[in-house]
Design a protein around this motif. Structure first.
Motif, short mmCIF file in Angstrom:
data_model
loop_
_atom_site.label_atom_id
_atom_site.label_comp_id
_atom_site.label_asym_id
_atom_site.label_seq_id
_atom_site.Cartn_x
_atom_site.Cartn_y
_atom_site.Cartn_z
N LYS A 297 -6.07 -9.14 -9.77
CA LYS A 297 -5.15 -9.25 -8.65
C LYS A 297 -3.98 -8.28 -8.79
O LYS A 297 -3.54 -7.68 -7.81
CB LYS A 297 -4.63 -10.69 -8.53
CG LYS A 297 -3.75 -10.90 -7.31
CD LYS A 297 -3.45 -12.36 -7.05
CE LYS A 297 -2.62 -12.51 -5.78
NZ LYS A 297 -2.36 -13.92 -5.45
N TYR A 298 -3.51 -8.10 -10.02
CA TYR A 298 -2.40 -7.17 -10.26
C TYR A 298 -2.80 -5.75 -9.82
O TYR A 298 -2.01 -5.03 -9.19
CB TYR A 298 -2.04 -7.18 -11.74
CG TYR A 298 -0.92 -6.24 -12.12
CD1 TYR A 298 0.41 -6.62 -11.98
CD2 TYR A 298 -1.20 -4.98 -12.63
CE1 TYR A 298 1.45 -5.77 -12.33
CE2 TYR A 298 -0.18 -4.11 -12.99
CZ TYR A 298 1.14 -4.51 -12.84
OH TYR A 298 2.16 -3.65 -13.18
N ASN A 299 -4.03 -5.35 -10.15
CA ASN A 299 -4.51 -4.02 -9.76
C ASN A 299 -4.64 -3.89 -8.25
O ASN A 299 -4.37 -2.82 -7.68
CB ASN A 299 -5.86 -3.73 -10.42
CG ASN A 299 -5.75 -3.61 -11.93
OD1 ASN A 299 -4.69 -3.26 -12.46
ND2 ASN A 299 -6.83 -3.91 -12.63
N MET A 300 -5.04 -4.98 -7.59
CA MET A 300 -5.14 -4.94 -6.13
C MET A 300 -3.75 -4.84 -5.50
O MET A 300 -3.56 -4.16 -4.49
CB MET A 300 -5.89 -6.18 -5.61
CG MET A 300 -7.35 -6.19 -6.00
SD MET A 300 -8.24 -7.59 -5.28
CE MET A 300 -8.16 -7.19 -3.55
N VAL A 301 -2.79 -5.53 -6.10
CA VAL A 301 -1.41 -5.43 -5.60
C VAL A 301 -0.92 -3.98 -5.72
O VAL A 301 -0.17 -3.48 -4.88
CB VAL A 301 -0.48 -6.38 -6.39
CG1 VAL A 301 0.99 -6.12 -6.06
CG2 VAL A 301 -0.83 -7.83 -6.07
N GLU A 302 -1.40 -3.29 -6.77
CA GLU A 302 -1.01 -1.89 -6.98
C GLU A 302 -1.75 -0.93 -6.05
O GLU A 302 -1.49 0.27 -6.06
CB GLU A 302 -1.28 -1.50 -8.43
CG GLU A 302 -0.40 -2.24 -9.45
CD GLU A 302 1.07 -1.90 -9.31
OE1 GLU A 302 1.41 -0.71 -9.29
OE2 GLU A 302 1.87 -2.85 -9.19
N LYS A 378 -2.67 -9.84 -1.26
CA LYS A 378 -1.86 -8.82 -1.93
C LYS A 378 -0.40 -9.24 -1.97
O LYS A 378 0.48 -8.62 -1.41
CB LYS A 378 -2.03 -7.47 -1.25
CG LYS A 378 -3.43 -6.89 -1.42
CD LYS A 378 -3.52 -5.47 -0.90
CE LYS A 378 -4.91 -4.89 -1.17
NZ LYS A 378 -5.03 -3.50 -0.70
N THR A 379 -0.20 -10.35 -2.67
CA THR A 379 1.17 -10.81 -2.92
C THR A 379 1.38 -10.73 -4.42
O THR A 379 0.41 -10.61 -5.19
CB THR A 379 1.36 -12.26 -2.46
OG1 THR A 379 0.37 -13.07 -3.10
CG2 THR A 379 1.21 -12.36 -0.96
N LYS A 380 2.61 -10.76 -4.84
CA LYS A 380 2.88 -10.70 -6.28
C LYS A 380 2.16 -11.85 -6.99
O LYS A 380 2.16 -12.98 -6.52
CB LYS A 380 4.38 -10.81 -6.54
CG LYS A 380 5.15 -9.55 -6.18
CD LYS A 380 4.83 -8.42 -7.12
CE LYS A 380 5.65 -7.17 -6.81
NZ LYS A 380 5.31 -6.06 -7.71
N LEU A 381 1.53 -11.50 -8.08
CA LEU A 381 0.78 -12.49 -8.85
C LEU A 381 1.72 -13.49 -9.49
O LEU A 381 2.42 -13.16 -10.44
CB LEU A 381 -0.05 -11.79 -9.93
CG LEU A 381 -0.86 -12.68 -10.86
CD1 LEU A 381 -1.90 -13.45 -10.07
CD2 LEU A 381 -1.51 -11.88 -11.96
N PHE A 382 1.78 -14.68 -8.95
CA PHE A 382 2.68 -15.73 -9.40
C PHE A 382 4.12 -15.23 -9.26
O PHE A 382 4.41 -14.07 -9.47
CB PHE A 382 2.41 -16.17 -10.84
CG PHE A 382 0.97 -16.07 -11.24
CD1 PHE A 382 -0.01 -16.69 -10.50
CD2 PHE A 382 0.60 -15.32 -12.34
CE1 PHE A 382 -1.33 -16.59 -10.86
CE2 PHE A 382 -0.73 -15.22 -12.71
CZ PHE A 382 -1.70 -15.85 -11.96
N SER A 383 4.99 -16.07 -8.90
CA SER A 383 6.36 -15.65 -8.61
C SER A 383 7.21 -15.49 -9.88
O SER A 383 8.18 -14.74 -9.88
CB SER A 383 7.03 -16.66 -7.67
OG SER A 383 7.02 -17.95 -8.28
N PHE A 384 6.80 -16.17 -10.97
CA PHE A 384 7.68 -16.17 -12.14
C PHE A 384 7.32 -15.06 -13.11
O PHE A 384 6.18 -14.95 -13.56
CB PHE A 384 7.61 -17.52 -12.87
CG PHE A 384 8.55 -17.60 -14.04
CD1 PHE A 384 9.91 -17.82 -13.83
CD2 PHE A 384 8.09 -17.44 -15.33
CE1 PHE A 384 10.79 -17.89 -14.89
CE2 PHE A 384 8.97 -17.51 -16.39
CZ PHE A 384 10.32 -17.74 -16.18
N VAL A 385 8.29 -14.22 -13.42
CA VAL A 385 8.14 -13.17 -14.43
C VAL A 385 9.34 -13.28 -15.36
O VAL A 385 10.48 -13.39 -14.92
CB VAL A 385 8.11 -11.76 -13.80
CG1 VAL A 385 8.02 -10.70 -14.89
CG2 VAL A 385 6.95 -11.64 -12.83
N VAL A 386 9.07 -13.28 -16.66
CA VAL A 386 10.16 -13.34 -17.63
C VAL A 386 10.92 -12.03 -17.59
O VAL A 386 10.35 -10.95 -17.73
CB VAL A 386 9.61 -13.60 -19.05
CG1 VAL A 386 10.76 -13.58 -20.07
CG2 VAL A 386 8.88 -14.94 -19.10
#
Length: 755
Positions: A297-302, A378-386
């Motif tokens: 999914k991250y690659n698709m977002v990119e 194509k949304t950010k993969l999960f909203s939480f990022v450290v």
């Protein structure tokens, strides 16, 4: 440009997707056949390997004196049990037990021998006949009071509670046969009409074994669907795709079947401990697939198309997932060194399952996703990022909190000890716990050990000096504070000798021939089904002594058994303590050695594996921090929860080490990758890239697993409940140390990191 192994493998999977799926389906069919070969084991034997010294000693006892398994029925009438109606009910219970499948001996008040007489006249009759001749309750009490050996064995001091013991024949398929016995017994007991002053409880080792089996199966039927449902719900809301959900269900299901099928093919049977394998495998399989889907999914977002995104995701995750697979697998396989057979079996099956999970993710999930590529939102993969900026800003607070948690965990963890109370593993309203607590309250004890005293030669027990010395030893044992009752043939022999009027102040005859005659007299007077050789072997060389105690924990049992052994060794009689309770001595020792060994092997392997993988001993030592600290904190919480170190704790440590190593390897793999790719960046900038890429999927897997294992809070079996709760705490601790403490620590010593 020469293709790397990653490119070759990914290319093969994507070009031969249909063939790969067909092969995996064939393996699934073979695994199902393996599962069908699995038996079920819940007896004491599952804890010991073939040839174990403790098991051999117990088998020697069984070979002479028969099976140690029993059903103990307690009947209480608050008004008293010596009236005709109560005695009739006791006799009815005795008859029901005689008719119960697999029962070979029944000991009850009604068929117990009452020895009376004077001078040369000796009358040995069952109490049933004596009661008919003495119709007054006061007379019956007087007769029983002259037989103190019955008190706290077949009747209590208030004459309102009696126990009926049913002894079982040796059984190979214990669970099946025990169920037959109990299924016959319970309906029959319900036919006995009781008034408000009467109660019947069914206890003993047979119901205990079945309760282990039933409670374990009940927990798995109740908890496993909740675990899988929670995983699926959280996965769906993370990826918003039913197809992804279906693929993860396939991976979890296939991997569990592969693992249990493998167990069946190599001859491992299903047990209480092995029932945890599906949950462990589900956790590991989930971690592999989430990393792949997360990267996909991250690659698709990119901006990549599905096929390209999948190819990149598979290539990017091969190294970290292989590293985590082999480190986790070898961590579990290290448990195969355990002397505890179920832990040994769990280590092998879980180790295989970890490897099977990786193959399933790459050779089942990936090909199926390739055959039907789906375009995820194509949304950010999960909203939480450290945020590394936040970690750097609060590094001092994070490290202070880590030191506090570590100090807290270490303090309470080292106050723990190897101990268990099997009865309290069950809920308060379970029949087996109520029965045993009833026995403890009304009789004084519900379990104990057997002692075998050896005269050293055939017919040796007929030696007057030996019989006197062994009786003195039994007297000393009966005076121990935790001993409720000591039963042996000595009491009957002494009473016969006294009734004959030839004692002359001596407890036993002074001549060997007279002892032999009194033994024969007692043997001939026994009712049908009550062989004298329950108490002595057929060569008249050894005597069995049953010790009933009020000891309720394994630690106290070990101390009591050691004291009994010391008492025997200091006497003039040879003997040994045996029976199932005596096996606890070995079991607790094995638990301790397994606990220490599993932690040591796992951590040493992690150190070597990580140092080799990252070509840095410093990096290897650093990876130990998030793998040592969380289990220590978890053990601290276990102590506060009132739990002790037992088999469940070994599972907690092993599972948590396996999963936390997964997170650690994944984190450090990306750190190593970015250090090589961007050598000119500062350590803070490199860590920022690591957290941006990996913290999403690690957050997802950690919280899914923490929630899933936390659902074990609804389990009825205490070790299962502790396992789930403490595992959740440890996983959250590992997440905190991997994504907050390590970055904060590296940021603080960035000058070392830059080197």
């Amino acid at each position: 440009m020469r293709e790397t192994y990653k490119e070759k493998l990914v290319s093969f999977i994507l070009k031969r997707s249909l063939l790969v799926v067909i092969v995996m389906m064939i393996l699934l069919a073979l695994s199902v056949l393996g599962m069908m070969k699995m038996g079920r084991e819940y007896s004491h034997r599952i804890w010991f390997k073939q040839g174990d010294v403790y098991l051999q000693e117990f088998d020697e006892f069984q070979a002479v004196y028969g099976n140690d398994e029993n059903i103990v029925i307690a009947y209480k009438n608050q008004k008293g049990i010596l009236d005709d109606q109560s005695l009739a009910k006791i006799k009815k219970i005795e008859n029901i037990l005689w008719e119960t499948p697999n029962v070979v001996r029944v000991d009850s008040l009604m068929n117990n021998s009452i020895i009376t007489g004077a001078n040369d006249e000796v009358n040995i009759s069952p109490f049933e006949e004596v009661a008919k001749q003495n119709v007054l309750i006061s007379s019956r009490k007087k007769i029983l009071s002259s037989h103190p050996e019955l008190q706290n064995y077949l009747i209590n001091k208030d004459y309102n509670t009696t126990l009926i013991y049913a002894r079982f024949r040796p059984i190979e398929k214990a669970v099946i046969e025990y169920n037959k016995s109990l299924n016959h017994l319970h309906p029959k007991l319900k036919e006995i009409k009781l008034d408000s002053s009467e109660v019947i409880h069914v206890g003993g080792t047979v119901p205990l074994n079945i309760s282990f089996s039933n409670t374990t199966n009940s927990d798995m039927r109740k908890v496993l669907p909740l675990v899988i449902l929670s995983i699926l719900v959280l996965i769906y809301f993370s990826f918003k795709s039913f197809y992804v959900l279906l693929l993860i269900m396939f991976e979890i299901g296939f991997t569990i079947i592969y693992s249990l099928g493998f167990a069946g093919w190599i001859g491992i049977n299903f047990s209480m401990i092995l029932s945890m394998v599906p949950c462990i495998i589900a956790a590991v399989a989930l971690a592999d697939s989430v990393h792949i889907f997360g990267s996909y999914k991250y690659n698709m977002v990119e901006g990549d198309y599905p096929k390209v995104a999948l190819k990149k995701a598979l290539k990017d995750n091969i190294r970290p997932t292989l590293l985590t697979t082999f480190s986790t697998a070898f961590g579990f396989i290290g448990l195969s060194a355990s002397e505890l057979k179920p832990i040994h079996d769990l280590g092998i099956v879980a180790g295989f399952g970890v490897i099977a999970a990786w193959f399933t993710s790459y050779f089942l999930v990936a090909p199926l996703l390739n055959l039907k590529a789906v375009e995820l939102e194509k949304t950010k993969l999960f909203s939480f990022v450290v945020s590394m900026d936040w970690v750097k800003k609060n590094a001092t607070s994070i490290l202070t909190l880590a030191i506090f948690l570590l100090s807290f965990g270490g303090y309470f963890a080292f106050k723990n000890e190897v101990n268990s109370n099997i009865i309290k593993y069950f809920s308060k309203d379970s029949e087996i716990r109520m029965a045993n607590e009833f026995l403890l309250k009304n009789i004084g004890g519900y379990s104990g050990v057997q002692i075998v005293l050896d005269s050293g030669s055939q017919d040796g027990i007929k030696d007057p000096i030996w019989i006197q010395n062994s009786a003195e030893l039994i007297d000393k044992i009966s005076k121990l504070p935790y001993v409720v009752k000591v039963s042996s043939i000595h009491t009957s022999l002494e009473k016969i000798h006294n009734v004959l009027g030839e004692s002359g102040g001596n407890r036993f005859p002074k001549k060997r021939e007279q002892i032999a005659q009194e033994l024969l007299l007692f043997q001939l007077s026994q009712p049908v089904g009550k062989d004298i050789h329950y108490w002595l072997d057929r060569n008249y060389q050894t005597i069995r002594v049953d010790v009933l105690w009020n000891v309720d924990t394994s630690k106290k049992s070990v101390e009591a058994i050691n004291e009994l052994r010391a008492l025997i060794n200091s006497s003039q009689v040879k003997g040994k303590v045996t029976g199932k309770a005596a096996l606890i001595t070995g079991l607790d020792q094995y638990i301790l050695t397994t606990f220490v060994k599993s932690i040591f092997i796992s951590l040493i392997f992690v150190l070597i594996f990580m140092s080799f993988s990252f070509k840095s001993l410093k990096m290897g030592l650093l990876t130990l921090i998030p793998n040592i600290c969380p289990p220590l904190i978890g053990l601290g919480f276990l102590t506060l929860l009132g739990g002790n170190i037992d088999v469940g704790v070994i599972l907690i440590v092993s599972v948590c080490l396996g999963i936390s190593v997964d997170d650690t390897i994944y984190f450090f793999s990306y750190l190593f990758k970015y250090k090589k790719r961007y050598p000119n960046l500062t350590i803070d900038e490199q860590l920022k890239k690591v957290l941006n890429h990996s913290s999403r999927s690690l957050t997802l897997t950690t919280f899914i697993l923490a929630i899933s294992f936390g659902l074990f809070i609804v389990a009825d079996f205490t070790p299962n409940r502790n396992f789930g709760v403490v595992t959740s705490i440890v996983l959250l601790g590992a997440y905190f140390f991997d994504l907050f403490v390590i970055p904060a620590f590296l940021s603080k010593i960035s000058h070392l990191g830059s080197k």
